[in-house]
Design a protein around this motif. Structure first.
Motif, short mmCIF file in Angstrom:
data_model
loop_
_atom_site.label_atom_id
_atom_site.label_comp_id
_atom_site.label_asym_id
_atom_site.label_seq_id
_atom_site.Cartn_x
_atom_site.Cartn_y
_atom_site.Cartn_z
N ALA A 9 0.82 -1.21 0.00
CA ALA A 9 0.00 0.00 0.00
C ALA A 9 0.86 1.26 0.00
O ALA A 9 0.55 2.24 -0.68
CB ALA A 9 -0.93 -0.02 1.22
N ILE A 10 1.96 1.23 0.76
CA ILE A 10 2.85 2.39 0.81
C ILE A 10 3.46 2.64 -0.58
O ILE A 10 3.57 3.78 -1.03
CB ILE A 10 3.96 2.16 1.85
CG1 ILE A 10 3.36 2.21 3.27
CG2 ILE A 10 5.06 3.21 1.72
CD1 ILE A 10 4.34 1.84 4.36
N MET A 11 3.86 1.57 -1.28
CA MET A 11 4.46 1.72 -2.60
C MET A 11 3.44 2.29 -3.59
O MET A 11 3.79 3.08 -4.46
CB MET A 11 5.00 0.38 -3.09
CG MET A 11 6.15 -0.17 -2.27
SD MET A 11 7.50 1.02 -2.09
CE MET A 11 7.92 1.30 -3.80
N VAL A 12 2.18 1.87 -3.48
CA VAL A 12 1.15 2.40 -4.37
C VAL A 12 1.01 3.91 -4.18
O VAL A 12 0.94 4.69 -5.14
CB VAL A 12 -0.20 1.70 -4.11
CG1 VAL A 12 -1.34 2.43 -4.83
CG2 VAL A 12 -0.14 0.25 -4.57
N VAL A 13 0.99 4.36 -2.91
CA VAL A 13 0.88 5.79 -2.62
C VAL A 13 2.08 6.54 -3.15
O VAL A 13 1.95 7.63 -3.74
CB VAL A 13 0.72 6.01 -1.10
CG1 VAL A 13 0.79 7.49 -0.77
CG2 VAL A 13 -0.59 5.41 -0.61
N ARG A 15 4.05 5.77 -5.65
CA ARG A 15 4.01 5.85 -7.12
C ARG A 15 3.02 6.94 -7.58
O ARG A 15 3.26 7.62 -8.57
CB ARG A 15 3.63 4.49 -7.71
CG ARG A 15 4.79 3.51 -7.77
CD ARG A 15 4.47 2.32 -8.67
NE ARG A 15 3.41 1.48 -8.09
CZ ARG A 15 3.64 0.45 -7.29
NH1 ARG A 15 4.88 0.16 -6.93
NH2 ARG A 15 2.63 -0.27 -6.83
N ARG A 16 1.91 7.09 -6.87
CA ARG A 16 0.97 8.15 -7.20
C ARG A 16 1.59 9.53 -7.02
O ARG A 16 1.20 10.49 -7.69
CB ARG A 16 -0.27 8.02 -6.33
CG ARG A 16 -1.16 6.83 -6.67
CD ARG A 16 -2.28 6.67 -5.67
NE ARG A 16 -3.13 5.52 -5.99
CZ ARG A 16 -4.06 5.05 -5.15
NH1 ARG A 16 -4.26 5.64 -3.97
NH2 ARG A 16 -4.78 4.00 -5.51
N LEU A 17 2.55 9.62 -6.09
CA LEU A 17 3.23 10.89 -5.85
C LEU A 17 4.39 11.12 -6.83
O LEU A 17 5.11 12.11 -6.73
CB LEU A 17 3.77 10.93 -4.42
CG LEU A 17 2.71 10.92 -3.31
CD1 LEU A 17 3.38 10.81 -1.93
CD2 LEU A 17 1.86 12.19 -3.38
N GLY A 18 4.57 10.19 -7.75
CA GLY A 18 5.63 10.35 -8.75
C GLY A 18 6.96 9.75 -8.35
O GLY A 18 7.98 9.98 -9.02
N LEU A 19 6.99 8.98 -7.27
CA LEU A 19 8.23 8.34 -6.83
C LEU A 19 8.35 6.96 -7.45
O LEU A 19 7.39 6.39 -7.94
CB LEU A 19 8.25 8.24 -5.30
CG LEU A 19 8.07 9.56 -4.54
CD1 LEU A 19 8.07 9.31 -3.04
CD2 LEU A 19 9.16 10.55 -4.91
N ARG A 20 9.54 6.41 -7.41
CA ARG A 20 9.79 5.08 -7.94
C ARG A 20 10.90 4.41 -7.13
O ARG A 20 11.63 5.08 -6.40
CB ARG A 20 10.20 5.15 -9.42
CG ARG A 20 11.51 5.86 -9.66
CD ARG A 20 11.98 5.70 -11.09
NE ARG A 20 13.19 6.48 -11.37
CZ ARG A 20 14.41 6.07 -11.06
NH1 ARG A 20 14.62 4.90 -10.46
NH2 ARG A 20 15.46 6.82 -11.36
N LEU A 21 11.04 3.11 -7.31
CA LEU A 21 12.12 2.38 -6.67
C LEU A 21 13.45 2.73 -7.34
O LEU A 21 13.51 2.89 -8.56
CB LEU A 21 11.89 0.87 -6.78
CG LEU A 21 10.75 0.29 -5.94
CD1 LEU A 21 10.56 -1.18 -6.28
CD2 LEU A 21 11.04 0.44 -4.45
N ALA A 22 14.48 2.86 -6.53
CA ALA A 22 15.81 3.14 -7.08
C ALA A 22 16.33 1.92 -7.83
O ALA A 22 16.07 0.78 -7.44
CB ALA A 22 16.78 3.51 -5.96
#
Length: 354
Positions: A9-13, A15-22
């Motif tokens: 759930a944290i990763m989904v949020v 990604r919505r904020l424009g972040l991604r995994l390094a």
């Protein structure tokens, strides 16, 4: 807080904020691209993450601190100064430059050549320390080589039996020996045989013994004359191990320097580990930065070839080109080659164009 559903759930949020995994090594790559690290330091981070022993950790930290990169940058700085002086003599013959420039360039080139040659003549210690120090267990059949491997590895890595010739291929086990990474290799017994498979095992055993940095020559303490087989290798890199001392009543018959052990009872094994660790430590003092990768060695050898050619060059222009190739090869190790450095030295040292 560590459950998979919460993490998802944290990763989904995010990604919505424009972040991604390094991406793998992305932070290190950005640090290099922004001039915070050189390539040797970036490689040290990977080595530090993969370090499995204390010696590997210390070597990686020393490289991360910049010791290796500083050495190579120092050589590159010396080269760029030599190249700048030579280029100045070629391009500005009408200027009032020192007449002995070419002689100085040759003398300093020879000094740099000697320094790089000494650095390369390290027996590949840094690369061995990074990948594992090779120790071959050799000796006659049924002397207890496989049993010794199992004791040092602390697990049943090799099949053992009273039948001579049980081990026919090389069996490798990586162990942490007093903080040093060691790759133990159990080999086939050294004896003449008409069996084709056993002959191949003997060939592989001899090849591994020759390639190893250290050898443990294991023989039955009841047959001390078998220790003579160790004479095939240098004594400084071969340790005699007298096994089965629990069955040998006359310990005074053992050759000088032989370490008595019993792989059955464990007697003498702690002392053997101490002696072997001391032998390994002798060749791996970390006072000076060591070569750790084949990439570094290849670049340094390319630089050496260019420096040697420069000494034989008949024209100053050819010498300058070879010095430039050597400088670039050193720059490839750290990831920094800047032509502006050359111009800065030319105009700073000689004040041309005032």
């Amino acid at each position: 807080h560590g459950g998979r559903a919460v993490l998802s759930a944290i990763m989904v949020v995010q990604r919505r904020l424009g972040l991604r995994l390094a991406e793998p090594q992305e932070f290190t790559k950005r640090a290099f691209q922004n001039g915070k690290l050189d390539l040797t330091q970036a490689e040290a981070i990977a080595d530090l993450a993969a370090a499995e022993t204390e010696a590997q950790r210390r070597q990686a930290l020393r490289q991360l601190d910049g010791a290796l990169g500083e050495l190579y940058r120092g050589w590159a700085d010396r080269l760029v100064r030599l190249l700048a002086h030579l280029e100045a003599a070629i391009d500005f013959p009408d200027e009032d430059l020192p007449p002995e420039i070419e002689a100085q360039v040759e003398a300093e080139t020879r000094g740099l050549l000697a320094a790089i040659e000494a650095h390369l003549a390290d027996g590949r210690r840094g690369e061995r320390l990074r990948d594992g120090i090779a120790v071959a267990i050799v000796g006659p059949p049924n002397a207890g080589k496989s049993s010794l491997l199992n004791q040092l590895a602390r697990r049943e890595a090799a099949i053992t039996s009273p039948i001579a010739g049980t081990t026919r291929d090389v069996i490798e086990v990586a162990v942490d020996l007093a903080g040093y990474p060691v790759v133990l290799a159990d080999t086939a017994g050294l004896r003449d045989s008409r069996d084709a498979i056993e002959q191949e095992g003997l060939r592989r055993a001899l090849a591994r013994a020759e390639a190893a940095e250290l050898r443990l020559f294991v023989f039955d303490a009841r047959h001390p004359q078998d220790a003579a087989g160790a004479a095939a290798w240098p004594a400084a890199t071969t340790l005699l191990v007298a096994n089965k001392v629990d069955l040998a009543p006359e310990m005074n018959r053992l050759p000088d320097g032989a370490v008595p052990v019993s792989t059955l009872t464990g007697k003498g094994l702690p002392h053997l580990i101490e002696v072997l660790a001391a032998r390994v430590a002798e060749g791996y003092a970390l006072e000076a930065p060591l070569l750790t990768r084949a990439r570094h060695r290849e670049a340094l050898e390319t630089a050496l070839d260019a420096l040697r050619r420069s000494l034989d060059a008949g024209l100053p222009e050819l010498r300058a080109e070879d010095l430039r190739l050597a400088w670039r090869s050193l720059g490839h190790i750290t990831g920094r080659v800047d032509v502006e450095d050359l111009l800065d030295v030319i105009f700073a040292d000689f004040c041309i164009g005032k």
